[in-house]
Scaffold this motif. Structure first.
Motif, PDB file in Angstrom:
ATOM      1  N   ARG A  75       0.853  -1.187   0.000  1.00  0.00           N
ATOM      2  CA  ARG A  75       0.000   0.000   0.000  1.00  0.00           C
ATOM      3  C   ARG A  75       0.887   1.234   0.000  1.00  0.00           C
ATOM      4  O   ARG A  75       2.099   1.134   0.189  1.00  0.00           O
ATOM      5  N   SER A  76       0.276   2.368  -0.177  1.00  0.00           N
ATOM      6  CA  SER A  76       1.049   3.604  -0.183  1.00  0.00           C
ATOM      7  C   SER A  76       1.717   3.832   1.162  1.00  0.00           C
ATOM      8  O   SER A  76       1.156   3.547   2.214  1.00  0.00           O
ATOM      9  N   ALA A 105       2.833   6.859   2.042  1.00  0.00           N
ATOM     10  CA  ALA A 105       2.871   8.307   2.232  1.00  0.00           C
ATOM     11  C   ALA A 105       2.532   8.695   3.667  1.00  0.00           C
ATOM     12  O   ALA A 105       3.173   9.574   4.249  1.00  0.00           O
ATOM     13  N   TRP A 106       1.545   7.998   4.249  1.00  0.00           N
ATOM     14  CA  TRP A 106       1.163   8.371   5.613  1.00  0.00           C
ATOM     15  C   TRP A 106       2.282   8.087   6.599  1.00  0.00           C
ATOM     16  O   TRP A 106       2.448   8.793   7.582  1.00  0.00           O
ATOM     17  N   GLY A 107       3.065   7.038   6.321  1.00  0.00           N
ATOM     18  CA  GLY A 107       4.199   6.718   7.181  1.00  0.00           C
ATOM     19  C   GLY A 107       5.202   7.859   7.191  1.00  0.00           C
ATOM     20  O   GLY A 107       5.696   8.265   8.250  1.00  0.00           O
ATOM     21  N   LEU A 162       4.525  10.954   6.536  1.00  0.00           N
ATOM     22  CA  LEU A 162       3.879  12.086   7.200  1.00  0.00           C
ATOM     23  C   LEU A 162       4.039  11.971   8.712  1.00  0.00           C
ATOM     24  O   LEU A 162       4.419  12.929   9.393  1.00  0.00           O
ATOM     25  N   VAL A 163       3.768  10.763   9.246  1.00  0.00           N
ATOM     26  CA  VAL A 163       3.920  10.518  10.680  1.00  0.00           C
ATOM     27  C   VAL A 163       5.351  10.831  11.102  1.00  0.00           C
ATOM     28  O   VAL A 163       5.587  11.513  12.105  1.00  0.00           O
TER      29      VAL A 163
END
Lengths: 248, 351
Positions: B18-19, B21-23, B25-26
């Motif tokens: 999966r993407s 990107a949120w990782g 960002l965190v």
């Protein structure tokens, strides 16, 4: 490609103490050749492979690949030149996915990067019928799938010579037939194949040259059925099987 | 770095299922919050965090060695010492100790180069013992050198005249920078082709060699990176303590901490050492005034984790929830996910 030989062994000798596993072996192989190697246990088949792949270095003699001496090169360097091998006991990278297993080979063996490497890895997985399992960890594969992965990884290095060490051992007859088909496809692409196998039947259909090894020496070399019919070869095989029969 | 590639015009390869990107960002948010802490909390809190960052950096490097290159070292304190004394010497020459940190890392890697030629000829337990021998040898050299303060140690020059609050804040930011660099560096290294080589070498060295991987070269790079990381951590250590002493920096205790943290957090994942360090500090803070019980509990936790949770706490979490903050693998799209079990790249019991 030049008309010179693909692989050349010149009086290659390997000793472990008093045991001679390769007794001044000489051999010439041309591109696209498919050679089978048979022989009783302890004949020196796997040692011969190790001498070609670089896992063993000889006491004397020379190994040349595409006219170039490779005797002093380690297995990784020989692999990058175009000699790939499979192992009898699969040496998968257990915690990597099937795709990643082959991708390492494409990176280092074939020297590719980025999309070229992933392209090669994906196409090799398709060729060896492993593409459905591409994202599986290798630890989850069955024996047949592991044997296929050995083959896929060797192909991923972009070889011009492929050494197959007992890939059919431990497989059922239909599984062997499927594997033979894959090897036929590889051969058709012009890749030289040397195949060591106990299952002689798997070899005879595929190879156009059969070498019989016993006691570290070649005792037969030529057209498969003719080699199997020579007295020396018969004696080795029948002799051993009689011996086994008597002792059991 | 290109994240996707067309395969045969049909398939697509990405670096995680999966993407991620949120990782990222965190990660950015966490670093931003940590960065602003000196403005928000008292120096005793940032003081504890400095030690935490040092240990995260050290454990990350140890995890890179053991969890990826299969090199079990009990001698990384050699480079903590080299880094610490490099800062000491450079500060004596008038270079700001803070600016000396990257130089200390570089010097540690340079010192590690000849050592690597010696050590990488050895395997497993022989390698481990030899790393310790190297660390002891370094310590003996320092103890015999009067210009380095010999056995008694010496105060770090170049730190007087700096306002204590400012000095503590700078020390904190330096420690944070080193930890972030260690984590980010490890992440980028593992995402590169070298990272895949290392995992292959760890899983099966003969197999890796047979597909063309330069095994010794890959191990050497990791050894030097780990030396640089330990050197940077040692530099931060001496800056935070304002004093350099051979027995404090060259003690094998450091290796014990690194191993403990990497084991309870989870070997072979980037997240593991972070989780492990946090657990270690929680244990330390709650048990600090209980004397010997502190060590007994620490030992018991290590034994129990090794027996029942061999892949560490992060291994447990990522198996259960399929989370991976730092995706370093490859995912071939349009193919089947694994037939059973939680997700890709989980170890099976027979492995």
């Amino acid at each position: 490609m030049s008309s010179g030989p693909l692989l050349e062994l010149a009086s290659v000798t390997k000793r472990f103490g008093s045991i001679v596993v390769a007794d001044s072996l000489s051999l010439i192989l041309r591109g696209g050749d498919a050679v089978g190697i048979v022989g009783p246990n302890g004949a020196g088949k796997t040692s011969l492979f190790a001498l070609i792949s670089g896992d063993l270095s000889p006491n004397s003699g020379e190994v040349r690949f595409e006219g170039r001496p490779v005797t002093r090169l380690d297995p990784a360097a020989r692999c990058r030149l175009g000699i790939a091998r499979t192992y009898q006991v699969p040496r998968s990278f257990e915690h990597m996915t099937v795709f990643e297993n082959v991708l390492v080979a494409a990176h280092r063996g074939a020297g590719l990067r980025g999309g070229e490497a992933t392209d090669l890895a994906a196409s090799v997985l398709e060729e060896t019928h492993l593409h459905e399992e591409a994202n599986w960890p290798a630890s989850r594969l069955s024996l047949l799938q592991r044997k296929r992965l050995e083959l896929a990884r060797a192909l991923g290095t972009g070889p011009r010579l492929l050494l197959l060490d007992e890939v059919a051992a431990g497989l059922t007859e239909p599984e062997v037939a499927g594997l033979v088909q894959v090897v036929e496809g590889i051969r058709a692409r012009g890749i030289g194949v040397i195949w060591v196998e106990h299952v002689v039947r798997a070899l005879v259909g595929l190879v156009d040259r059969l070498i019989c090894l016993a006691g570290g020496r070649f005792i037969g070399d030529g057209e498969p059925l003719a080699v199997l019919a020579t007295p020396a070869v018969k004696e080795v095989f029948l002799g051993t099987s009689y011996g086994e029969g008597n002792s059991s | 770095m290109t994240d996707t590639a067309a395969v045969g015009g049909r398939q697509r390869v990405t670096r995680s299922r999966r993407s991620a990107a949120w990782g990222a960002l965190v990660g950015v948010v966490v670093v931003a919050i940590l960065f602003s802490l000196p403005y928000l909390v008292y120096a005793n809190v940032t003081g504890v965090l400095v030690n935490l960052f040092i240990l995260v950096s050290l454990a990350t490097m140890w995890n890179l060695l053991a969890g990826y290159a299969g090199l079990i070292s009990v001698g990384q304190q050699a480079y903590i010492g080299v880094g610490a004394y490099a800062v000491f010497v450079l500060a004596g020459d008038g270079i700001s100790p803070f600016l000396a940190i990257p130089l200390a890392a570089l010097i540690s890697a340079l010192v590690g180069l000849p050592a690597s030629f010696l050590l990488l000829r050895l395997r497993r337990e022989y390698f481990a013992i030899a790393t310790w021998v190297v660390a002891e040898a370094f310590q003996l050299v320092v103890v015999r050198s009067n210009s380095l303060g010999a056995g008694a140690g010496a105060p770090l020059p170049g730190m007087v005249g700096l306002d204590p609050a400012l000095r503590q804040a700078f020390t904190y930011w330096a420690a944070l920078a080193v930890a972030v660099a260690a984590l980010l560096g490890t992440y980028l290294l593992l995402r590169s082709r070298l990272g895949l080589d290392l995992t292959a070498v760890r899983d099966n060295e003969v197999g890796a060699r047979s597909v063309g991987v330069r095994v010794v070269r890959a191990k050497r790079i990791v050894y030097l990176v780990a030396a640089a990381g330990a050197g940077a951590a040692g530099a931060v250590l001496v800056i935070s303590q304002l004093f350099v002493q051979p027995t404090a920096v060259f003690t094998v205790q450091w290796s014990a901490y690194m191993i403990f943290v990497a084991l309870i957090g989870g070997l072979g994942s980037i997240e593991g050492p972070i989780v492990g360090t946090v657990i270690f500090f929680l244990l330390q803070q709650t048990l600090a005034d209980r004397g010997a019980w502190y060590l007994i509990v620490l030992g018991a936790v290590a034994v129990l984790m090794a027996m029942w949770v061999p892949r560490g706490l992060w291994g447990l979490i990522s198996d259960r929830f399929g989370i991976r903050l730092f995706p370093v693998g490859y995912w071939l799209h349009g193919m089947n996910p694994p037939a059973t079990g939680p997700g890709p790249k989980t170890e099976s019991p027979q492995a």
